[in-house]
Design a protein around this motif. Structure first.
Motif, PDB file in Angstrom:
ATOM      1  N   VAL A  39       0.849  -1.634  -0.112  1.00  0.00           N
ATOM      2  CA  VAL A  39      -0.343   0.139  -0.059  1.00  0.00           C
ATOM      3  C   VAL A  39       0.553   1.623  -0.124  1.00  0.00           C
ATOM      4  O   VAL A  39       0.598   1.631  -1.083  1.00  0.00           O
ATOM      5  CB  VAL A  39      -1.066   0.133   1.019  1.00  0.00           C
ATOM      6  CG1 VAL A  39      -1.847   1.000   1.730  1.00  0.00           C
ATOM      7  CG2 VAL A  39      -1.918  -1.362   0.994  1.00  0.00           C
ATOM      8  N   ILE A  40       2.083   1.352   0.716  1.00  0.00           N
ATOM      9  CA  ILE A  40       2.605   2.168   1.542  1.00  0.00           C
ATOM     10  C   ILE A  40       3.537   2.523  -0.288  1.00  0.00           C
ATOM     11  O   ILE A  40       3.260   4.141  -0.999  1.00  0.00           O
ATOM     12  CB  ILE A  40       4.040   1.887   1.635  1.00  0.00           C
ATOM     13  CG1 ILE A  40       2.910   2.441   3.585  1.00  0.00           C
ATOM     14  CG2 ILE A  40       4.727   3.009   1.765  1.00  0.00           C
ATOM     15  CD1 ILE A  40       3.637   2.197   3.907  1.00  0.00           C
ATOM     16  N   GLU A  41       4.030   1.864  -0.744  1.00  0.00           N
ATOM     17  CA  GLU A  41       4.635   1.715  -2.210  1.00  0.00           C
ATOM     18  C   GLU A  41       4.202   2.366  -3.189  1.00  0.00           C
ATOM     19  O   GLU A  41       3.421   3.191  -4.269  1.00  0.00           O
ATOM     20  CB  GLU A  41       5.308   0.642  -2.556  1.00  0.00           C
ATOM     21  CG  GLU A  41       6.137   0.050  -1.375  1.00  0.00           C
ATOM     22  CD  GLU A  41       7.836   0.870  -1.642  1.00  0.00           C
ATOM     23  OE1 GLU A  41       7.881   1.810  -2.582  1.00  0.00           O
ATOM     24  OE2 GLU A  41       7.989   1.243  -0.761  1.00  0.00           O
ATOM     25  N   ALA A  42       2.098   2.011  -3.216  1.00  0.00           N
ATOM     26  CA  ALA A  42       1.917   2.293  -4.454  1.00  0.00           C
ATOM     27  C   ALA A  42       1.120   3.606  -3.734  1.00  0.00           C
ATOM     28  O   ALA A  42       1.114   4.446  -5.136  1.00  0.00           O
ATOM     29  CB  ALA A  42       0.295   1.246  -4.485  1.00  0.00           C
ATOM     30  N   GLU A  47       1.499   9.674  -6.203  1.00  0.00           N
ATOM     31  CA  GLU A  47       0.914  10.276  -4.831  1.00  0.00           C
ATOM     32  C   GLU A  47       2.486  11.498  -5.472  1.00  0.00           C
ATOM     33  O   GLU A  47       2.369  12.793  -5.579  1.00  0.00           O
ATOM     34  CB  GLU A  47       1.871  10.704  -3.830  1.00  0.00           C
ATOM     35  CG  GLU A  47       0.788   9.619  -2.544  1.00  0.00           C
ATOM     36  CD  GLU A  47      -0.552  11.538  -2.828  1.00  0.00           C
ATOM     37  OE1 GLU A  47      -0.579  12.905  -3.065  1.00  0.00           O
ATOM     38  OE2 GLU A  47      -1.548  11.271  -2.015  1.00  0.00           O
ATOM     39  N   SER A  48       3.803  11.045  -5.771  1.00  0.00           N
ATOM     40  CA  SER A  48       5.096  11.301  -5.754  1.00  0.00           C
ATOM     41  C   SER A  48       5.935  10.704  -7.716  1.00  0.00           C
ATOM     42  O   SER A  48       6.680  11.159  -7.618  1.00  0.00           O
ATOM     43  CB  SER A  48       5.808  11.467  -4.991  1.00  0.00           C
ATOM     44  OG  SER A  48       6.280  10.347  -4.384  1.00  0.00           O
ATOM     45  N   ASN A  49       5.443  10.162  -7.837  1.00  0.00           N
ATOM     46  CA  ASN A  49       6.319   8.887  -9.020  1.00  0.00           C
ATOM     47  C   ASN A  49       7.663   9.017  -8.420  1.00  0.00           C
ATOM     48  O   ASN A  49       8.458   8.704  -9.091  1.00  0.00           O
ATOM     49  CB  ASN A  49       5.977   9.536 -10.491  1.00  0.00           C
ATOM     50  CG  ASN A  49       6.406   8.472 -11.563  1.00  0.00           C
ATOM     51  OD1 ASN A  49       6.297   7.496 -11.389  1.00  0.00           O
ATOM     52  ND2 ASN A  49       7.262   9.346 -12.297  1.00  0.00           N
ATOM     53  N   GLY A  50       7.614   8.353  -6.780  1.00  0.00           N
ATOM     54  CA  GLY A  50       8.777   7.981  -6.762  1.00  0.00           C
ATOM     55  C   GLY A  50       9.504   9.394  -5.781  1.00  0.00           C
ATOM     56  O   GLY A  50      11.253   8.908  -5.652  1.00  0.00           O
ATOM     57  N   ASN A  51       9.271  10.499  -6.208  1.00  0.00           N
ATOM     58  CA  ASN A  51      10.841  11.539  -5.798  1.00  0.00           C
ATOM     59  C   ASN A  51      10.251  11.790  -4.274  1.00  0.00           C
ATOM     60  O   ASN A  51       9.141  12.430  -3.752  1.00  0.00           O
ATOM     61  CB  ASN A  51       9.479  12.736  -7.433  1.00  0.00           C
ATOM     62  CG  ASN A  51      10.455  14.360  -6.528  1.00  0.00           C
ATOM     63  OD1 ASN A  51      11.898  13.987  -5.820  1.00  0.00           O
ATOM     64  ND2 ASN A  51      10.520  15.045  -7.541  1.00  0.00           N
ATOM     65  N   HIS A  52      11.101  11.258  -3.387  1.00  0.00           N
ATOM     66  CA  HIS A  52      11.548  11.778  -2.717  1.00  0.00           C
ATOM     67  C   HIS A  52      11.195  13.311  -2.230  1.00  0.00           C
ATOM     68  O   HIS A  52      10.930  13.436  -0.731  1.00  0.00           O
ATOM     69  CB  HIS A  52      12.456  11.283  -1.677  1.00  0.00           C
ATOM     70  CG  HIS A  52      12.855   9.624  -1.612  1.00  0.00           C
ATOM     71  ND1 HIS A  52      13.122   9.268  -0.907  1.00  0.00           N
ATOM     72  CD2 HIS A  52      12.613   8.955  -2.697  1.00  0.00           C
ATOM     73  CE1 HIS A  52      12.758   7.594  -1.368  1.00  0.00           C
ATOM     74  NE2 HIS A  52      11.930   7.530  -2.089  1.00  0.00           N
ATOM     75  N   GLY A  61       7.159  15.687  -0.260  1.00  0.00           N
ATOM     76  CA  GLY A  61       7.847  14.022  -0.346  1.00  0.00           C
ATOM     77  C   GLY A  61       7.228  13.256  -1.014  1.00  0.00           C
ATOM     78  O   GLY A  61       6.234  13.302  -1.464  1.00  0.00           O
ATOM     79  N   ALA A  62       7.780  12.120  -0.898  1.00  0.00           N
ATOM     80  CA  ALA A  62       7.395  10.658  -1.830  1.00  0.00           C
ATOM     81  C   ALA A  62       5.924  10.587  -1.406  1.00  0.00           C
ATOM     82  O   ALA A  62       5.501  10.407  -2.330  1.00  0.00           O
ATOM     83  CB  ALA A  62       7.914   9.666  -1.220  1.00  0.00           C
ATOM     84  N   LEU A  94      11.499  10.004   3.545  1.00  0.00           N
ATOM     85  CA  LEU A  94      11.390   8.283   3.366  1.00  0.00           C
ATOM     86  C   LEU A  94      11.058   7.516   4.420  1.00  0.00           C
ATOM     87  O   LEU A  94       9.636   7.623   4.533  1.00  0.00           O
ATOM     88  CB  LEU A  94      11.511   7.522   2.212  1.00  0.00           C
ATOM     89  CG  LEU A  94      10.674   6.564   1.370  1.00  0.00           C
ATOM     90  CD1 LEU A  94       8.634   7.061   1.018  1.00  0.00           C
ATOM     91  CD2 LEU A  94      10.947   5.879   1.078  1.00  0.00           C
ATOM     92  N   LYS A  95      11.809   7.168   5.063  1.00  0.00           N
ATOM     93  CA  LYS A  95      11.858   6.305   6.566  1.00  0.00           C
ATOM     94  C   LYS A  95      11.186   6.712   7.704  1.00  0.00           C
ATOM     95  O   LYS A  95       9.854   6.357   7.576  1.00  0.00           O
ATOM     96  CB  LYS A  95      12.928   6.091   6.914  1.00  0.00           C
ATOM     97  CG  LYS A  95      13.115   5.169   8.080  1.00  0.00           C
ATOM     98  CD  LYS A  95      14.342   5.113   8.703  1.00  0.00           C
ATOM     99  CE  LYS A  95      14.201   4.160  10.255  1.00  0.00           C
ATOM    100  NZ  LYS A  95      14.601   4.406  10.908  1.00  0.00           N
ATOM    101  N   LYS A  96      10.667   8.387   7.707  1.00  0.00           N
ATOM    102  CA  LYS A  96       9.988   8.514   8.865  1.00  0.00           C
ATOM    103  C   LYS A  96       8.304   9.086   7.924  1.00  0.00           C
ATOM    104  O   LYS A  96       7.273   8.833   8.911  1.00  0.00           O
ATOM    105  CB  LYS A  96      10.964  10.242   9.070  1.00  0.00           C
ATOM    106  CG  LYS A  96      11.682  10.372   9.767  1.00  0.00           C
ATOM    107  CD  LYS A  96      12.588  10.972  10.398  1.00  0.00           C
ATOM    108  CE  LYS A  96      13.904  10.453  11.527  1.00  0.00           C
ATOM    109  NZ  LYS A  96      14.438  12.267  12.109  1.00  0.00           N
ATOM    110  N   SER A  97       8.556   9.040   6.545  1.00  0.00           N
ATOM    111  CA  SER A  97       7.267   9.446   6.480  1.00  0.00           C
ATOM    112  C   SER A  97       6.457   8.393   5.897  1.00  0.00           C
ATOM    113  O   SER A  97       5.171   8.439   6.769  1.00  0.00           O
ATOM    114  CB  SER A  97       7.327  10.102   4.639  1.00  0.00           C
ATOM    115  OG  SER A  97       8.107  11.003   4.687  1.00  0.00           O
TER     116      SER A  97
END
Length: 144
Positions: A39-42, A47-52, A61-62, A94-97
């Protein structure tokens, strides 16, 4: 009633009960072992196309986290008597997000309902089905 009949009835009920009904009383999902990663990866893709470092208004953020969500996370941590707090710049980490996503889910979605998680990430806790339908469908497609 004989002992054999009682045992037979008990076994019949046991065999007819779905296995998910036995899982911690939470809709079949064990809170500690539930894997939110798909779910998070999707969500990150949608949301950002992987752009952190993505930015859209006050969403950063991502995972496109808002200042309100950061404040909500800090309020949850405060209520849980934790000394940990998130800063606005943590939205770029990303980890904190992901931690914030998991914290929000643990508080507002303890049964780990995936649909609720996706819709509330887009529309807030009081989301509408109609208002989040397109987003929900995009995230589901990204999960496949």
């Amino acid at each position: 009633m004989s002992c054999k009949k009682i045992v037979l009835i008990g076994l019949t009920i046991l065999l007819m009960t779905p296995h998910s009904a036995w899982a911690a009383g939470n809709g079949g999902r064990n809170e500690k072992s539930f894997d939110w990663n798909p779910v998070i990866e999707a969500i990150i893709q949608v949301e950002s196309n992987g752009n952190h470092h993505a930015k859209n208004g006050n969403q950063i953020g991502a995972m496109q986290i808002t200042p309100i969500l950061v404040a909500d996370c800090n309020e949850i941590l405060k209520m849980r008597k934790s000394s940990k707090r998130y800063k606005l710049e943590d939205r770029l980490d990303l980890k904190k997000s992901k931690e914030m996503f998991l914290l929000i889910q643990s508080w507002y979605n303890p049964k780990n309902n995936v649909e609720k998680a996706i819709r509330s990430w887009n529309g807030g806790i009081k989301y509408s089905i109609k208002g989040t339908q397109r987003y929900y469908e995009k995230v589901l497609r990204a999960m496949k």
